[in-house]
Design a protein around this motif. Structure first.
Motif, PDB file in Angstrom:
ATOM      1  N   ILE A 197      23.722  50.658  63.339  1.00  0.00           N
ATOM      2  CA  ILE A 197      23.459  51.924  62.640  1.00  0.00           C
ATOM      3  C   ILE A 197      22.010  51.975  62.167  1.00  0.00           C
ATOM      4  CG2 ILE A 197      23.981  53.218  60.535  1.00  0.00           C
ATOM      5  CD1 ILE A 197      26.905  52.297  60.923  1.00  0.00           C
ATOM      6  N   SER A 198      21.518  50.883  61.598  1.00  0.00           N
ATOM      7  CA  SER A 198      20.148  50.880  61.093  1.00  0.00           C
ATOM      8  C   SER A 198      19.148  50.933  62.246  1.00  0.00           C
ATOM      9  CB  SER A 198      19.884  49.669  60.211  1.00  0.00           C
ATOM     10  OG  SER A 198      19.900  48.491  60.975  1.00  0.00           O
ATOM     11  N   HIS A 199      19.478  50.339  63.388  1.00  0.00           N
ATOM     12  CA  HIS A 199      18.577  50.372  64.536  1.00  0.00           C
ATOM     13  C   HIS A 199      18.489  51.789  65.109  1.00  0.00           C
ATOM     14  CE1 HIS A 199      16.355  48.986  67.986  1.00  0.00           C
ATOM     15  NE2 HIS A 199      17.242  49.533  68.794  1.00  0.00           N
ATOM     16  N   LYS A 200      19.616  52.485  65.145  1.00  0.00           N
ATOM     17  CA  LYS A 200      19.618  53.855  65.663  1.00  0.00           C
ATOM     18  C   LYS A 200      18.817  54.787  64.758  1.00  0.00           C
ATOM     19  CE  LYS A 200      23.871  54.025  68.320  1.00  0.00           C
ATOM     20  NZ  LYS A 200      25.189  54.627  68.439  1.00  0.00           N
ATOM     21  N   SER A 201      18.844  54.556  63.465  1.00  0.00           N
ATOM     22  CA  SER A 201      18.141  55.448  62.560  1.00  0.00           C
ATOM     23  C   SER A 201      16.637  55.228  62.592  1.00  0.00           C
ATOM     24  CB  SER A 201      18.659  55.276  61.124  1.00  0.00           C
ATOM     25  OG  SER A 201      18.372  53.982  60.662  1.00  0.00           O
ATOM     26  N   ARG A 202      16.172  54.063  63.066  1.00  0.00           N
ATOM     27  CA  ARG A 202      14.738  53.774  63.119  1.00  0.00           C
ATOM     28  C   ARG A 202      14.079  54.290  64.392  1.00  0.00           C
ATOM     29  NH1 ARG A 202      14.297  47.616  62.105  1.00  0.00           N
ATOM     30  NH2 ARG A 202      16.533  47.667  62.150  1.00  0.00           N
ATOM     31  N   ILE A 203      14.856  54.549  65.419  1.00  0.00           N
ATOM     32  CA  ILE A 203      14.286  54.988  66.683  1.00  0.00           C
ATOM     33  C   ILE A 203      13.995  56.481  66.601  1.00  0.00           C
ATOM     34  CG2 ILE A 203      14.703  55.291  69.144  1.00  0.00           C
ATOM     35  CD1 ILE A 203      16.525  52.839  69.018  1.00  0.00           C
ATOM     36  N   PRO A 204      12.718  56.893  66.774  1.00  0.00           N
ATOM     37  CA  PRO A 204      12.417  58.320  66.741  1.00  0.00           C
ATOM     38  C   PRO A 204      12.946  59.015  67.986  1.00  0.00           C
ATOM     39  CG  PRO A 204      10.459  57.060  67.258  1.00  0.00           C
ATOM     40  CD  PRO A 204      11.554  56.071  66.941  1.00  0.00           C
ATOM     41  N   LYS A 205      13.450  60.220  67.799  1.00  0.00           N
ATOM     42  CA  LYS A 205      14.000  60.962  68.931  1.00  0.00           C
ATOM     43  C   LYS A 205      12.875  61.656  69.679  1.00  0.00           C
ATOM     44  CE  LYS A 205      18.477  61.472  67.008  1.00  0.00           C
ATOM     45  NZ  LYS A 205      19.688  62.160  66.977  1.00  0.00           N
ATOM     46  N   MET A 206      12.955  61.596  70.992  1.00  0.00           N
ATOM     47  CA  MET A 206      11.925  62.210  71.826  1.00  0.00           C
ATOM     48  C   MET A 206      12.363  63.619  72.210  1.00  0.00           C
ATOM     49  SD  MET A 206      10.666  58.950  74.007  1.00  0.00           S
ATOM     50  CE  MET A 206       9.153  59.706  74.422  1.00  0.00           C
ATOM     51  N   ALA A 207      11.436  64.537  72.180  1.00  0.00           N
ATOM     52  CA  ALA A 207      11.748  65.947  72.467  1.00  0.00           C
ATOM     53  C   ALA A 207      11.797  66.219  73.945  1.00  0.00           C
ATOM     54  CB  ALA A 207      10.717  66.853  71.826  1.00  0.00           C
TER      55      ALA A 207
ATOM     56  N   VAL B 256      36.109  40.642  60.875  1.00  0.00           N
ATOM     57  CA  VAL B 256      35.684  41.765  60.034  1.00  0.00           C
ATOM     58  C   VAL B 256      34.224  41.618  59.628  1.00  0.00           C
ATOM     59  CG1 VAL B 256      36.020  42.823  57.770  1.00  0.00           C
ATOM     60  CG2 VAL B 256      37.985  42.348  59.215  1.00  0.00           C
ATOM     61  N   LEU B 257      33.827  40.426  59.204  1.00  0.00           N
ATOM     62  CA  LEU B 257      32.429  40.210  58.819  1.00  0.00           C
ATOM     63  C   LEU B 257      31.485  40.388  59.999  1.00  0.00           C
ATOM     64  CD1 LEU B 257      32.711  37.141  56.424  1.00  0.00           C
ATOM     65  CD2 LEU B 257      32.233  39.517  55.830  1.00  0.00           C
ATOM     66  N   ASN B 258      31.885  39.901  61.158  1.00  0.00           N
ATOM     67  CA  ASN B 258      31.081  40.061  62.362  1.00  0.00           C
ATOM     68  C   ASN B 258      30.918  41.542  62.703  1.00  0.00           C
ATOM     69  OD1 ASN B 258      29.624  39.273  64.541  1.00  0.00           O
ATOM     70  ND2 ASN B 258      31.325  38.417  65.677  1.00  0.00           N
ATOM     71  N   GLY B 259      31.999  42.293  62.624  1.00  0.00           N
ATOM     72  CA  GLY B 259      31.930  43.726  62.891  1.00  0.00           C
ATOM     73  C   GLY B 259      31.049  44.458  61.895  1.00  0.00           C
ATOM     74  N   LEU B 260      31.131  44.075  60.628  1.00  0.00           N
ATOM     75  CA  LEU B 260      30.290  44.712  59.617  1.00  0.00           C
ATOM     76  C   LEU B 260      28.812  44.428  59.850  1.00  0.00           C
ATOM     77  CD1 LEU B 260      32.254  44.149  56.291  1.00  0.00           C
ATOM     78  CD2 LEU B 260      31.682  46.326  57.351  1.00  0.00           C
ATOM     79  N   VAL B 261      28.482  43.187  60.100  1.00  0.00           N
ATOM     80  CA  VAL B 261      27.078  42.817  60.287  1.00  0.00           C
ATOM     81  C   VAL B 261      26.493  43.530  61.497  1.00  0.00           C
ATOM     82  CG1 VAL B 261      25.545  40.919  60.920  1.00  0.00           C
ATOM     83  CG2 VAL B 261      27.217  40.621  59.111  1.00  0.00           C
ATOM     84  N   TYR B 262      27.167  43.441  62.644  1.00  0.00           N
ATOM     85  CA  TYR B 262      26.618  44.048  63.842  1.00  0.00           C
ATOM     86  C   TYR B 262      26.731  45.561  63.815  1.00  0.00           C
ATOM     87  CZ  TYR B 262      25.801  39.493  65.758  1.00  0.00           C
ATOM     88  OH  TYR B 262      25.321  38.221  65.952  1.00  0.00           O
ATOM     89  N   GLY B 263      27.733  46.093  63.136  1.00  0.00           N
ATOM     90  CA  GLY B 263      27.840  47.542  62.985  1.00  0.00           C
ATOM     91  C   GLY B 263      26.711  48.105  62.141  1.00  0.00           C
ATOM     92  N   LEU B 264      26.397  47.423  61.044  1.00  0.00           N
ATOM     93  CA  LEU B 264      25.285  47.870  60.192  1.00  0.00           C
ATOM     94  C   LEU B 264      23.949  47.732  60.905  1.00  0.00           C
ATOM     95  CD1 LEU B 264      26.377  46.480  56.720  1.00  0.00           C
ATOM     96  CD2 LEU B 264      26.389  48.849  57.499  1.00  0.00           C
TER      97      LEU B 264
END
Length: 56
Positions: free
Chosen positions: A46-56, A35-43
């Motif tokens: 999620i945080s990595h996806k939100s930092r990547i700017p989307k290309m048009a 569970v802890l492993n899933g939480l750490v890598y899941g977060l």
């Protein structure tokens, strides 16, 4: 590095206290680690996806 060693020793101490209070078995330890492993890598994912700017 000193911070890492501090948090590692704090986690080991807390784990020892909790382990002596609740006496978990192997299955419970594996479930908590999963569970802890899933939480750490899941977060991280999620945080990595939100930092990547989307290309048009």
């Amino acid at each position: 590095m000193k911070s890492f060693l501090f948090w590692l020793s704090a986690a080991l101490g807390l784990g020892a206290l909790i382990g002596s209070a609740f006496r978990p078995g192997v299955l419970e330890i594996l479930l908590v680690l999963a569970v802890l492993n899933g939480l750490v890598y899941g977060l991280k994912k999620i945080s990595h996806k939100s930092r990547i700017p989307k290309m048009a």
